[in-house]
Design an enzyme around this catalytic site. Structure first.
Site, PDB file in Angstrom:
ATOM      1  N   GLU A   1       2.452  -0.562  13.773  1.00 44.26           N
ATOM      2  CA  GLU A   1       1.455   0.160  12.977  1.00 44.26           C
ATOM      3  C   GLU A   1       0.126   0.150  13.705  1.00 44.26           C
ATOM      4  O   GLU A   1      -0.322  -0.897  14.165  1.00 44.26           O
ATOM      5  CB  GLU A   1       1.254  -0.466  11.585  1.00 44.26           C
ATOM      6  CG  GLU A   1       2.400  -0.281  10.622  1.00 44.26           C
ATOM      7  CD  GLU A   1       2.067  -0.793   9.219  1.00 44.26           C
ATOM      8  OE1 GLU A   1       0.866  -0.803   8.857  1.00 44.26           O
ATOM      9  OE2 GLU A   1       2.993  -1.175   8.492  1.00 44.26           O
TER      10      GLU A   1
ATOM     11  N   TYR B   1      -5.076  -2.761  13.514  1.00 40.08           N
ATOM     12  CA  TYR B   1      -5.967  -1.645  13.190  1.00 40.08           C
ATOM     13  C   TYR B   1      -7.348  -1.859  13.792  1.00 40.08           C
ATOM     14  O   TYR B   1      -8.365  -1.751  13.125  1.00 40.08           O
ATOM     15  CB  TYR B   1      -6.046  -1.462  11.674  1.00 40.08           C
ATOM     16  CG  TYR B   1      -4.761  -0.935  11.073  1.00 40.08           C
ATOM     17  CD1 TYR B   1      -4.513   0.432  11.014  1.00 40.08           C
ATOM     18  CD2 TYR B   1      -3.789  -1.807  10.611  1.00 40.08           C
ATOM     19  CE1 TYR B   1      -3.337   0.928  10.483  1.00 40.08           C
ATOM     20  CE2 TYR B   1      -2.595  -1.328  10.080  1.00 40.08           C
ATOM     21  CZ  TYR B   1      -2.382   0.036  10.016  1.00 40.08           C
ATOM     22  OH  TYR B   1      -1.201   0.524   9.494  1.00 40.08           O
TER      23      TYR B   1
ATOM     24  N   ASP C   1       0.823  -1.211   0.000  1.00 44.87           N
ATOM     25  CA  ASP C   1       0.000   0.000   0.000  1.00 44.87           C
ATOM     26  C   ASP C   1       0.855   1.258   0.000  1.00 44.87           C
ATOM     27  O   ASP C   1       0.749   2.112   0.873  1.00 44.87           O
ATOM     28  CB  ASP C   1      -0.938  -0.015   1.219  1.00 44.87           C
ATOM     29  CG  ASP C   1      -1.929   1.144   1.194  1.00 44.87           C
ATOM     30  OD1 ASP C   1      -2.374   1.517   0.094  1.00 44.87           O
ATOM     31  OD2 ASP C   1      -2.241   1.681   2.280  1.00 44.87           O
TER      32      ASP C   1
ATOM     33  N   ASN D   1       7.621  -7.379   6.533  1.00 42.82           N
ATOM     34  CA  ASN D   1       6.428  -6.631   6.913  1.00 42.82           C
ATOM     35  C   ASN D   1       5.190  -7.367   6.410  1.00 42.82           C
ATOM     36  O   ASN D   1       4.986  -7.533   5.205  1.00 42.82           O
ATOM     37  CB  ASN D   1       6.429  -5.224   6.327  1.00 42.82           C
ATOM     38  CG  ASN D   1       5.165  -4.455   6.712  1.00 42.82           C
ATOM     39  OD1 ASN D   1       5.031  -3.992   7.849  1.00 42.82           O
ATOM     40  ND2 ASN D   1       4.215  -4.341   5.789  1.00 42.82           N
ATOM     41  N   GLU D   2       4.396  -7.849   7.344  1.00 41.09           N
ATOM     42  CA  GLU D   2       3.079  -8.429   7.099  1.00 41.09           C
ATOM     43  C   GLU D   2       3.044  -9.577   6.084  1.00 41.09           C
ATOM     44  O   GLU D   2       2.197  -9.596   5.194  1.00 41.09           O
ATOM     45  CB  GLU D   2       2.083  -7.337   6.689  1.00 41.09           C
ATOM     46  CG  GLU D   2       1.850  -6.298   7.757  1.00 41.09           C
ATOM     47  CD  GLU D   2       0.713  -5.342   7.428  1.00 41.09           C
ATOM     48  OE1 GLU D   2       0.211  -5.391   6.285  1.00 41.09           O
ATOM     49  OE2 GLU D   2       0.321  -4.562   8.302  1.00 41.09           O
TER      50      GLU D   2
ATOM     51  N   LYS E   1      -3.412   8.332   6.690  1.00 43.13           N
ATOM     52  CA  LYS E   1      -3.232   8.014   8.109  1.00 43.13           C
ATOM     53  C   LYS E   1      -2.165   8.874   8.785  1.00 43.13           C
ATOM     54  O   LYS E   1      -1.807   8.631   9.935  1.00 43.13           O
ATOM     55  CB  LYS E   1      -2.896   6.534   8.285  1.00 43.13           C
ATOM     56  CG  LYS E   1      -4.037   5.587   7.930  1.00 43.13           C
ATOM     57  CD  LYS E   1      -3.716   4.162   8.310  1.00 43.13           C
ATOM     58  CE  LYS E   1      -4.826   3.220   7.894  1.00 43.13           C
ATOM     59  NZ  LYS E   1      -4.967   3.095   6.436  1.00 43.13           N
TER      60      LYS E   1
END
Length: 608
Positions: free
Chosen positions: A521, A484, A164, A427-428, A585
């Site tokens: 995050e 989130y 993203d 990351n993720e 964000k």
């Protein structure tokens, strides 16, 4: 390709010439560049700034979103350099590059966020030379970051990132021509131990080999910030071209969090007659970092990480480095009490780390291992339970080799920065399969082998990587969570979101990992200037309510040792119905003005 990734510096033995400026540039949509002889020079072109991200130069959407091959060209001059060697160094070319000088292929590099250097001593002429760079910015599942490319009906390629942020590309960092001694310092590393009022410094140096001067004498000098000589040591020859020495610095001035103290290290090589062969200098900081129980320790004292996930992202500049933007970012972070950030989701330009060294900021340095889930909306799919069998496919073997290579390049480049306190190796990704554990075990093994300071290793886990299902959290020295609750999960329902957040942390607590956790995050998209008395989503009021809820949860778990909110500033992404002019964000707008929540963070962080 040569192994040295030392930052290009001028010394008494080294010369540096910048090749930055306006270069010839052309797209190669049909991939006919070789048929047209582009490697020998561009017959059709426009002018393009180097460094720069070409996407933000254009008003034409097709050019902005271009995917495929493209070419750069410039002329450069090599001066008469006697018995020296000539090195061509690129700060980064995104995502892959093939380099030509005077029509001759001299090397190539895979990976868009780290430097590479080529010895062109015997491949270029004294005087004018033609440099051509073929670049490609396509995404796939064998290189980092991951994604795919689709072909439209008109034959145009369309990048579909599994991440993203915008797929900025080009020659995005500086290009330098270096004139070095034939025998030169290629690399060095330092590590530290603290004992009472002294520091034990371990220094390793690698020099290029020479038939005429097999074993030059190597020395290391340390001078503190006040100009006082702290150490002057001759290094021991351990094998041809390699040196080592452990020495003591009495009463060291330690580099500390937001209290930076730097030493200038100067490494020199001299021949048997005492003549200087080569010299290299830069600034380092004496400090230790380790994990003990559920605490992160700097100089044996616990630190709580307060700060941000960031991006190299700014209007017009795209991902290219600019000192003014960097200065502004550090001033904003200092203003609201931050002490750290993660280089999400790739290694940044080297100057970011140098400034962090000067300011005393802590950096979690991240390799571009992002997109290891087959989803162009991974930020939504993370948490839904979606599983895409990413690590069960034939591409994994090649991807792993590229992953290890980029980890090694990142650590080699950044190992001596005191600001770098940890390396993040992913990351993720999908971490819920045995295949993912097998894959990442080798990545972590490679990182632990190469870092001389043995820093903590981590990686950011998305919501599907729950305490019950995650196979890879055991590899991490501290566990980093991207969550989130209140946005992608239970958005607009903060009471429900808080219950779910607490439930997950209770389950992590029950595992009794004995490790620190940090939030890497958490955040909400927020349109600046959008206000709501009832605190509806996308408003500045909702962003504040969201963070207050998250902080109330984080503060109740003593294994939580850090919070890096997402994101420092609004940034550009691919277009989509979840995005309004990019990812919103940010605590600051893209032009670095604060949203209301910035003042909430300032109050919290200045008192925490």
């Amino acid at each position: 390709m040569i192994g040295s990734l030392l930052y290009p510096r001028m010394t008494s033995t080294r010369m540096k010439f910048s090749l930055d400026g306006m270069w010839k540039f052309t797209f190669d949509r049909d991939k006919t560049g070789y048929d047209k002889g582009f490697e020998k020079g561009l017959s059709e072109y426009e002018m393009m700034p180097v460094p720069g991200s070409f996407a933000d130069m254009y008003s034409d959407p097709e050019k902005k979103n271009y995917c495929g091959d493209f070419w750069y060209e410039t002329d450069f001059v090599i001066p008469d350099h006697d018995d020296k060697k000539v090195i061509l160094r690129f700060g980064s070319v995104t995502h892959r590059a093939v380099i030509y000088i005077n029509g001759q292929n001299i090397g190539e590099h895979e990976g868009g966020f780290l430097p590479f250097a080529l010895d062109i001593t015997d491949k270029a002429d004294i005087g004018i030379n033609k440099l051509v760079v073929k670049v490609n910015n396509e995404l796939n599942e064998e290189t980092l970051p991951c994604g795919i490319v689709k072909k439209g009906k008109d034959g145009k390629l369309i990048a579909k990132p599994y991440f993203d942020f915008f797929n900025y590309s080009g020659i995005q960092r500086s290009v330098n021509l270096l004139i070095l001694p034939k025998q030169s310092i290629e690399d060095y590393s330092v590590s530290y131990e603290l004992e009472d009022n002294k520091a034990i410094v371990n220094c390793d140096v690698t020099a290029s080999k020479s038939e005429s001067n097999l074993n030059p004498t190597a020395r290391v000098r340390l001078v503190d910030e006040n100009g006082n000589l702290a150490a002057d040591e001759e290094l021991d020859l351990t094998s041809e071209g390699t040196y080592n020495k452990k020495f003591t610095v009495l009463n060291p001035i330690l580099w500390n969090v937001l209290d930076a103290h730097l030493y200038t290290i100067t490494i020199s090589l001299t021949d048997s007659d005492g003549n200087l062969v080569d010299e290299y200098s830069e600034k380092i900081g004496i400090r230790t970092v380790k994990v003990s129980g559920t605490q992160i320790l700097i100089n044996d004292k616990p630190v709580y990480l307060k700060g941000y996930g960031k991006h190299e992202d700014f209007s017009v500049l795209g991902r290219s480095f600019n000192y003014s933007v960097a200065k502004r970012d550090y001033e904003c972070m200092k203003w609201n009490g931050a002490n750290s950030f993660r280089t999400s989701h790739y290694p940044y330009a080297e100057e970011w780390y140098q400034l962090a060294d000067e300011e005393g900021f802590l950096i979690i340095d991240e390799v571009p291992a992002v997109g290891m889930m087959r989803s162009t909306h991974n930020f939504v799919d993370a948490g839904t339970g979606k599983y895409t069998y990413f690590f069960e496919t034939p591409t994994v073997g090649t991807l792993q080799k590229n992953h290890i290579m980029q980890v090694e390049e990142m650590i080699t480049r950044d190992k001596n920065h005191p600001s770098v306190i940890a390396f993040s190796l992913f990351n993720e990704p999908e971490t819920t399969s045995d295949q993912s554990y097998e894959y990442f075990s080798k990545i972590f093994e490679a990182a632990r082998a190469i870092d001389p300071q043995k820093r903590p290793l981590t990686g950011a886990l998305e919501k599907n990587s729950s305490p019950e299902k995650c196979k890879c959290h055991k590899l991490l020295d501290f566990i980093s969570l991207n969550r989130y609750y209140g946005w992608y999960i239970s958005g607009g329902e903060l009471d429900e979101a808080q219950e779910k957040f607490r439930d997950e942390l209770d389950r992590w607590k029950a595992l009794d990992t004995g490790k620190p956790f940090i939030m890497t995050e958490f955040g909400t998209d927020t349109m600046p200037g959008n206000h709501s008395l009832t605190g509806t989503m996308w408003s500045e009021e909702y962003q504040k309510n969201y963070y207050e809820m998250n902080f109330s949860v984080i503060d109740d778990y003593d294994f939580m040792q850090g919070e890096q909110v997402w994101n420092f500033a609004d940034f550009q992404t691919s277009e989509g119905i979840f995005r309004v002019g990019g990812n919103r964000k940010g605590i600051f707008t893209r032009d670095r003005e604060p949203k209301s929540v910035a003042f909430l963070l300032k109050k919290r962080w200045e008192n925490k």
